[in-house]
Design a protein around this motif. Sequence first.
Motif, PDB file in Angstrom:
ATOM      1  N   PRO A  94     140.652  72.344  61.262  1.00  0.00           N
ATOM      2  CA  PRO A  94     141.752  73.328  61.143  1.00  0.00           C
ATOM      3  C   PRO A  94     143.051  72.607  60.789  1.00  0.00           C
ATOM      4  CG  PRO A  94     141.179  72.968  63.450  1.00  0.00           C
ATOM      5  CD  PRO A  94     140.154  72.230  62.650  1.00  0.00           C
ATOM      6  N   GLY A  96     146.040  73.385  59.590  1.00  0.00           N
ATOM      7  CA  GLY A  96     147.342  73.844  60.079  1.00  0.00           C
ATOM      8  C   GLY A  96     147.578  73.431  61.518  1.00  0.00           C
ATOM      9  N   LEU A  97     146.551  73.534  62.348  1.00  0.00           N
ATOM     10  CA  LEU A  97     146.673  73.148  63.753  1.00  0.00           C
ATOM     11  C   LEU A  97     146.863  71.642  63.893  1.00  0.00           C
ATOM     12  CD1 LEU A  97     146.592  74.431  66.559  1.00  0.00           C
ATOM     13  CD2 LEU A  97     144.120  74.061  66.588  1.00  0.00           C
ATOM     14  N   HIS A  98     146.126  70.882  63.095  1.00  0.00           N
ATOM     15  CA  HIS A  98     146.219  69.420  63.176  1.00  0.00           C
ATOM     16  C   HIS A  98     147.594  68.933  62.717  1.00  0.00           C
ATOM     17  CE1 HIS A  98     144.182  65.573  63.740  1.00  0.00           C
ATOM     18  NE2 HIS A  98     144.806  65.135  62.675  1.00  0.00           N
ATOM     19  N   SER A 100     150.303  70.629  62.925  1.00  0.00           N
ATOM     20  CA  SER A 100     151.251  71.015  63.970  1.00  0.00           C
ATOM     21  C   SER A 100     151.278  69.995  65.103  1.00  0.00           C
ATOM     22  CB  SER A 100     150.881  72.399  64.530  1.00  0.00           C
ATOM     23  OG  SER A 100     150.980  73.392  63.526  1.00  0.00           O
ATOM     24  N   VAL A 101     150.104  69.463  65.457  1.00  0.00           N
ATOM     25  CA  VAL A 101     150.050  68.419  66.486  1.00  0.00           C
ATOM     26  C   VAL A 101     150.829  67.191  66.030  1.00  0.00           C
ATOM     27  CG1 VAL A 101     148.532  66.864  67.761  1.00  0.00           C
ATOM     28  CG2 VAL A 101     147.841  69.224  67.388  1.00  0.00           C
ATOM     29  N   LEU A 154     148.081  72.109  71.764  1.00  0.00           N
ATOM     30  CA  LEU A 154     147.486  72.349  70.453  1.00  0.00           C
ATOM     31  C   LEU A 154     146.317  71.406  70.178  1.00  0.00           C
ATOM     32  CD1 LEU A 154     150.684  72.978  68.282  1.00  0.00           C
ATOM     33  CD2 LEU A 154     149.071  74.656  69.192  1.00  0.00           C
ATOM     34  N   PHE A 155     146.449  70.145  70.595  1.00  0.00           N
ATOM     35  CA  PHE A 155     145.347  69.218  70.372  1.00  0.00           C
ATOM     36  C   PHE A 155     144.144  69.583  71.230  1.00  0.00           C
ATOM     37  CE2 PHE A 155     143.031  65.234  71.104  1.00  0.00           C
ATOM     38  CZ  PHE A 155     142.770  64.881  69.785  1.00  0.00           C
ATOM     39  N   SER A 157     143.373  72.544  72.180  1.00  0.00           N
ATOM     40  CA  SER A 157     142.799  73.716  71.531  1.00  0.00           C
ATOM     41  C   SER A 157     141.961  73.321  70.323  1.00  0.00           C
ATOM     42  CB  SER A 157     143.921  74.672  71.115  1.00  0.00           C
ATOM     43  OG  SER A 157     143.415  75.742  70.346  1.00  0.00           O
ATOM     44  N   GLU A 158     142.449  72.361  69.568  1.00  0.00           N
ATOM     45  CA  GLU A 158     141.702  71.897  68.391  1.00  0.00           C
ATOM     46  C   GLU A 158     140.371  71.276  68.792  1.00  0.00           C
ATOM     47  OE1 GLU A 158     142.527  69.141  64.409  1.00  0.00           O
ATOM     48  OE2 GLU A 158     143.836  68.998  66.167  1.00  0.00           O
ATOM     49  N   HIS A 162     138.082  74.780  68.702  1.00  0.00           N
ATOM     50  CA  HIS A 162     137.582  74.637  67.328  1.00  0.00           C
ATOM     51  C   HIS A 162     136.484  73.589  67.197  1.00  0.00           C
ATOM     52  CE1 HIS A 162     140.664  77.212  65.428  1.00  0.00           C
ATOM     53  NE2 HIS A 162     141.443  76.780  66.406  1.00  0.00           N
TER      54      HIS A 162
END
Length: 232
Positions: A94, A96-98, A100-101, A154-155, A157-158, A162
């Motif tokens: 993902p 966008g999530l990565h 953001s981290v 966020l990490f 969550s990733e 995910h």
Amino acid sequence: MSNRQKKALFCVCGALSFACVLGAAVAVGSPQWVKGSILCHTGAELVNATDSELEQFVGRVAYGLFHGQRLRQCGLGGRPLRFSFFPDLMGVIPMGLHVSVLLFCALLVVFSSVTSAFCLYNAFGSPYETLHGPLGLYLWNLISCLCGSLAMILFASEVKVHRLSEKIANFNERSFVYKTQAEQFDRSFWIILFVFLTHAVNILLVRLAGIQFPFQEAKEPELSTGASDLMY
């Protein structure tokens, strides 16, 4: 509290914040954010492997924010491979999530540096009652705490939501399916947690120095005959 004691506390805050800068910078570049074991599910099912035989089908994976390594085993020996998130895994994770981290980790380094500078400025300079003074001491530490907490959330969550480890294990694999057997956060992740807690401690030290929390009390305006009053 005397001015000398306040300066000593602000120096301690500045030193802790500078340690946060170094720790966060090292953590961002380290490949030790997650480590775990991966099971070659397809190979284990083909031979109907029992508990003692499963060890021949269990590999390892370890990675950070930029690169990592994996060792895949399917009963015929290990296949080690080093990989990079950019550009190898851009179509798998993902993105966008990565990103953001990475962004919040970079902001954590920046604002930790700002916090260190402002703490030392309050110790040896003559701060005014603006962002240079008590409000700034609380504000920059609070922003650093926020960046650190968002980076960890966020990490996590990733990784957990995910299934990042499984995506890395199955990258460019056509014959076998790999599943995560066990995974845990490694030292770099806990360094970010330490940085978060350190900035929280800084806020308590600033309060211990006798600096009131911003907007804690609504005081009646006092007449001023000149420039803004010095903090001390």
